[in-house]
Design an enzyme around this catalytic site. Sequence first.
Site, mmCIF file in Angstrom:
data_model
loop_
_atom_site.group_PDB
_atom_site.id
_atom_site.type_symbol
_atom_site.label_atom_id
_atom_site.label_comp_id
_atom_site.label_asym_id
_atom_site.label_seq_id
_atom_site.Cartn_x
_atom_site.Cartn_y
_atom_site.Cartn_z
ATOM 1 N N ASP A 230 0.833 -1.208 0.000
ATOM 2 C CA ASP A 230 0.000 0.000 0.000
ATOM 3 C C ASP A 230 0.867 1.258 0.000
ATOM 4 O OD1 ASP A 230 -1.651 -2.145 0.724
ATOM 5 O OD2 ASP A 230 -2.901 -0.912 2.012
ATOM 6 N N GLY A 250 1.705 -2.602 -5.513
ATOM 7 C CA GLY A 250 1.023 -3.877 -5.602
ATOM 8 C C GLY A 250 -0.216 -3.980 -4.760
ATOM 9 N N ASP A 251 -0.744 -2.852 -4.276
ATOM 10 C CA ASP A 251 -1.982 -2.885 -3.499
ATOM 11 C C ASP A 251 -2.619 -1.498 -3.600
ATOM 12 O OD1 ASP A 251 -4.003 -3.500 -1.471
ATOM 13 O OD2 ASP A 251 -2.693 -5.122 -0.865
ATOM 14 N N ASP A 252 -3.470 -1.140 -2.637
ATOM 15 C CA ASP A 252 -4.168 0.146 -2.691
ATOM 16 C C ASP A 252 -3.173 1.301 -2.694
ATOM 17 O OD1 ASP A 252 -6.704 -1.162 -2.459
ATOM 18 O OD2 ASP A 252 -6.377 -1.307 -0.297
#
Length: 471
Positions: A230, A250-252
Amino acid sequence: MKRSFLLLYVLLVQAFYGAWCSVGESLHCEYSNLASLHRPHSVSITEFGAVGDGVTLNTKAFQNALFYLNSFSDKGGAKLFVPAGQWLTGSFDLISHLTLWLDKGATILGSTSSENWPVVDPLPSYGRGRELPGRRHRSLIYGQNLTDVVITGENGTIDGQGTVWWDWFRNGELNYTRPHLVELMNSTGLIISNLTFLNSPFWNIHPVYCRDVVVKNLTILAPLESPNTDGVDPDSSTNVCIEDCYIVTGDDLVSIKSGWDEYGISYARPSSKIKINRLTGQTTSSSGIAIGSEMSGGVSEIYIKDLHLFNSNTGIRIKTSAGRGGYVRNVHILNVKLDNVKKAIRFTGKYGEHPDEKYDPKALPAIEKITFENVNGDGIGVAGLLEGIEGDVFKNICFLNVTLRVKKNSKKSPWECSNVRGYSQWVSPEITCDSLKESIFPEHGSDCFGLSENNMEISSGLSRSPWLLSW
């Protein structure tokens, strides 16, 4: 002379905090006073034996420098200067009234040995590590109970060298939850600006139980396939501004949180008065902006403006579950541009992921007064997947001036809804959900957060939102 200087410093700090109070009231990021505040005491990390060769471990040098500078905390504060070079280090603690300055060409490198990332207790609002039961690794740059901290520079870099952590995670070789790059706890008056963050082992920037936080002019990068990297996660924090950032992870990109199930309910520290402005980025696994799924302490007064997301999975998502409790209310999302995004807007009421079996499944979250205004998208897979909770309808969800050009080869309906209720006007493709088809104006404007307070007259001939330039 000393008394005169101290008086001047107190006046400057008072002026700064007066400006920061306006963050809470008008949600503008007034932070320049502290950012330019002169620190009368400055040292270079090299004065404490640090070597910027990318090989020498400099943890003790950082710790000793900050221990020394702490003696100036009540004398106007201090500055730790990190010159150009590769400064390998393990975790270290910051102090109050500090500027950590990374010069052009300076890189703080996180050690690739887990021994240099101490293990600490879980957050009380989580009850355990986020990934594994029990304790967690401490962040690379850490601090708690601090006041007046600035982490900035001339686009220096903080590199977590997270590849080894991602491999350990994927292979099930970790005993504790992975560390963040920066975590500041129970602290007030924080600025993180003008830096590049790379390859965090876990979340990049995590202000938790904090107040008066500005995150500005950052580039945050990690491989799109890196797990749970994140960008910025304000957690149980108030008066937070996130502006002018470019994030590919790789995320939010940004995830707003406030504790996990019964632990978050008990700790009762909400996230509120958060402004996210001019954010650009990409995530192929997650969302541009997420709220939750850990939101048990409550989330409210959220203002998101000028979001540009490209080649991504989801634009904006609210994640929750039975057992979370808490609330998400009073959220205004304005001026969103989505290019080649699979799911433009998503609500997930069955996210799951509970810390243990002690949660109360009857603790239902309240999701209400969420407004989407001036949202424009091209190459969209699905316009909206809006899933509430049976017996716990998400209500007063409003869509105004939303145009999402859905791909013709999409086999799904552009809008799918269950257990949500609200209003829509000037939406394309038309929302086919009966619970959202009723127009907003004139009778329902007060039910839609961020609209009625503008006191604008509505003309039946308008084809675009009259609030486009209201912020």
